[in-house]
Design a protein around this motif. Structure first.
Motif, PDB file in Angstrom:
ATOM      1  N   ARG A  24      84.509  61.582  50.135  1.00  0.00           N
ATOM      2  CA  ARG A  24      84.456  60.775  51.352  1.00  0.00           C
ATOM      3  C   ARG A  24      84.526  59.269  51.170  1.00  0.00           C
ATOM      4  O   ARG A  24      84.658  58.540  52.162  1.00  0.00           O
ATOM      5  CB  ARG A  24      83.145  61.098  52.093  1.00  0.00           C
ATOM      6  CG  ARG A  24      83.017  62.526  52.549  1.00  0.00           C
ATOM      7  CD  ARG A  24      84.080  62.893  53.575  1.00  0.00           C
ATOM      8  NE  ARG A  24      84.095  61.945  54.676  1.00  0.00           N
ATOM      9  CZ  ARG A  24      85.154  61.693  55.439  1.00  0.00           C
ATOM     10  NH1 ARG A  24      86.304  62.295  55.192  1.00  0.00           N
ATOM     11  NH2 ARG A  24      85.068  60.828  56.427  1.00  0.00           N
ATOM     12  N   PHE A  25      84.466  58.760  49.953  1.00  0.00           N
ATOM     13  CA  PHE A  25      84.379  57.309  49.780  1.00  0.00           C
ATOM     14  C   PHE A  25      85.617  56.605  50.331  1.00  0.00           C
ATOM     15  O   PHE A  25      85.532  55.712  51.172  1.00  0.00           O
ATOM     16  CB  PHE A  25      84.175  56.969  48.300  1.00  0.00           C
ATOM     17  CG  PHE A  25      83.762  55.538  48.052  1.00  0.00           C
ATOM     18  CD1 PHE A  25      83.089  54.809  49.018  1.00  0.00           C
ATOM     19  CD2 PHE A  25      84.033  54.925  46.844  1.00  0.00           C
ATOM     20  CE1 PHE A  25      82.691  53.496  48.793  1.00  0.00           C
ATOM     21  CE2 PHE A  25      83.650  53.620  46.599  1.00  0.00           C
ATOM     22  CZ  PHE A  25      82.976  52.903  47.574  1.00  0.00           C
ATOM     23  N   ALA A  26      86.794  57.000  49.894  1.00  0.00           N
ATOM     24  CA  ALA A  26      88.023  56.331  50.331  1.00  0.00           C
ATOM     25  C   ALA A  26      88.269  56.547  51.821  1.00  0.00           C
ATOM     26  O   ALA A  26      88.607  55.613  52.556  1.00  0.00           O
ATOM     27  CB  ALA A  26      89.205  56.834  49.512  1.00  0.00           C
ATOM     28  N   ALA A  27      88.100  57.788  52.288  1.00  0.00           N
ATOM     29  CA  ALA A  27      88.360  58.091  53.695  1.00  0.00           C
ATOM     30  C   ALA A  27      87.365  57.371  54.608  1.00  0.00           C
ATOM     31  O   ALA A  27      87.740  56.811  55.645  1.00  0.00           O
ATOM     32  CB  ALA A  27      88.283  59.599  53.927  1.00  0.00           C
ATOM     33  N   GLY A  28      86.093  57.377  54.241  1.00  0.00           N
ATOM     34  CA  GLY A  28      85.089  56.681  55.040  1.00  0.00           C
ATOM     35  C   GLY A  28      85.331  55.190  55.083  1.00  0.00           C
ATOM     36  O   GLY A  28      85.183  54.550  56.131  1.00  0.00           O
TER      37      GLY A  28
END
Length: 426
Positions: A155-159
């Motif tokens: 989730r880091f990049a998408a968030g």
């Protein structure tokens, strides 16, 4: 706030009972200064990319990750988070049980071998078994050290991309807004801090990250230190807390909650939390959830709490204002809601949001929008009916832009196309 991929007749059912008849907003003579292709409703967004320092820190941490079959775990987590629903309320569960009991009693066959007490126990077990099979079983996520690393990979990049999209809109539409303080509720791995620093790093002095999980706070701090415990913080002024401060005396210029409302165990808890977040808001309150029906409902619930339920502890009497309802974006599907203290966008803050790709056809444009009142609208815009200026502006709009229009109502919806045919221009 929600993109709806629906056939015309289904969208019609969800739309407001009267048809939208948009007309160009002449409150500001914006077309005298810019061409149609650059009207103020267009949101020119840059591609969001994780800062290199964040990418490097994440790689350091994931290289040390001992989770087996990490890719499979990431895919499983994404699927789970996307399909997650709110916990069922006790009164709703009791209502379902009562309805089920009524149906079962109507078809219950008397067993001569069982006494009345045993018959009731049998009925009770039938009700419980049926409810277990047909009721969503919400469970709080257990943010262990290992789970945190899987969440980081998933989730880091998408968030970061979703949050950046929201913050860029505030920055574009209100360039004079230069926040000095930020509070992030449910801060997780710190995507909000990284995104806010990328937009307002020169003005932000204090970041208060609130997350109930000590493991996630530790992981977020490690990311800021380059993945090394002895590293230096890439962003200064970041503080971590496990509990949300409830005192309304200290406000923050920007208050954020991303993908956190569904982590709360009941409506009562969500209501109390949203009211506390609004009291802590000095400028903007930003809420982000999944671009699903469930995410949309969570944001509409929050919108209603802030706008309609009132606050018994009023220390800031500036009224709440919906600054931006928005649909899911193209690649990372998300919904967001921005509430501001008072109107801050002049005369065009009521413009409806485009919630589907605009369909451009000869002499007409299909446009699905969401108004500032939260209602969905569908219009076939033509130069003859709506004017050349609005028609040209609509042709230039993309999904997520705002249509520079004032929506009034008449008593009829556009004619429904038959067999998938286009609606002809008026």
């Amino acid at each position: 706030m929600l993109s709806l991929r629906l056939p015309f007749h289904q969208f019609r059912a969800l739309s407001s009972s009267t048809s939208s008849v948009p007309q160009l907003d002449h409150a500001k003579d914006f077309l005298s200064r810019v061409p149609h292709r650059n009207h103020p409703g267009i949101i020119h967004m840059k591609t969001a990319r994780l800062p290199q320092q964040a990418q490097d820190a994440a790689q350091v941490l994931l290289k040390r990750c001992t989770v087996r079959q990490l890719e499979e775990s990431v895919a499983s987590l994404n699927n789970y988070l996307w399909s997650r629903k709110r916990p069922i309320e006790d009164n709703e569960l009791r209502g379902k049980a009562a309805e089920l009991e009524h149906k079962l009693r109507a078809t219950l066959q008397f067993d001569s071998e069982l006494n009345s007490h045993q018959q009731e126990e049998k009925l009770k077990n039938q009700i419980l078994n049926t409810l277990r099979k047909n009721t969503y079983h919400w469970q709080p996520l257990n943010y262990t050290n290992q789970f945190g690393l899987v969440y980081l990979a998933a989730r880091f990049a998408a968030g970061f991309a979703a949050v950046s999209r929201v913050l860029q809109e505030i920055s574009q539409r209100v360039p004079e807004f230069k926040p000095q303080t930020l509070m992030d509720f449910g801060s997780g791995i710190g995507s909000v801090s990284w995104a806010a620093n990328a937009v307002w790093g020169n003005s932000l002095k204090e970041y208060v990250c609130v997350d109930a999980s000590a493991s996630m706070n530790t992981l977020s701090e490690l990311l800021l230190k380059g993945g090394i415990e002895t590293g230096h913080m890439h962003i200064s002024g970041v503080h971590f807390r496990q509990f949300l401060p409830v005192s309304p005396k200290v406000q923050y210029d920007l208050v954020f909650s991303a993908y956190s409302l569904n982590e709360l165990p009941s409506f009562t808890t969500r209501e109390r939390t949203i009211q506390t977040l609004w009291r802590k808001t000095g400028g903007f309150l930003v809420l982000v959830e999944n671009g699903t029906v469930e995410g949309h409902q969570l944001l509409m619930e929050a919108r209603n709490i802030v706008l309609n339920r009132g606050d018994k502890q009023i220390l800031d009497d500036r009224p709440p204002y919906v600054f931006a309802p928005n649909p899911p974006w193209r690649w990372e599907k998300f919904s967001f809601l921005i509430l501001s203290r008072g109107s801050v966008d002049g005369n065009n803050d009521h413009w409806p949001r485009v919630i589907e790709p605009v369909l451009r056809r000869p002499r007409h444009v299909h446009c699905h929008t969401c108004g500032s009142d939260g209602k969905l609208h569908y219009d076939v815009i033509t130069a003859r009916r709506h004017g050349k200026d609005l028609y040209r502006c609509a042709r230039r709009c993309q999904w997520g832009d705002r249509l520079p229009a004032i929506i009034s109502n008449d008593n009829s919806l556009p004619d429904e196309p038959e067999n998938g045919e286009e609606i002809p221009a008026s």
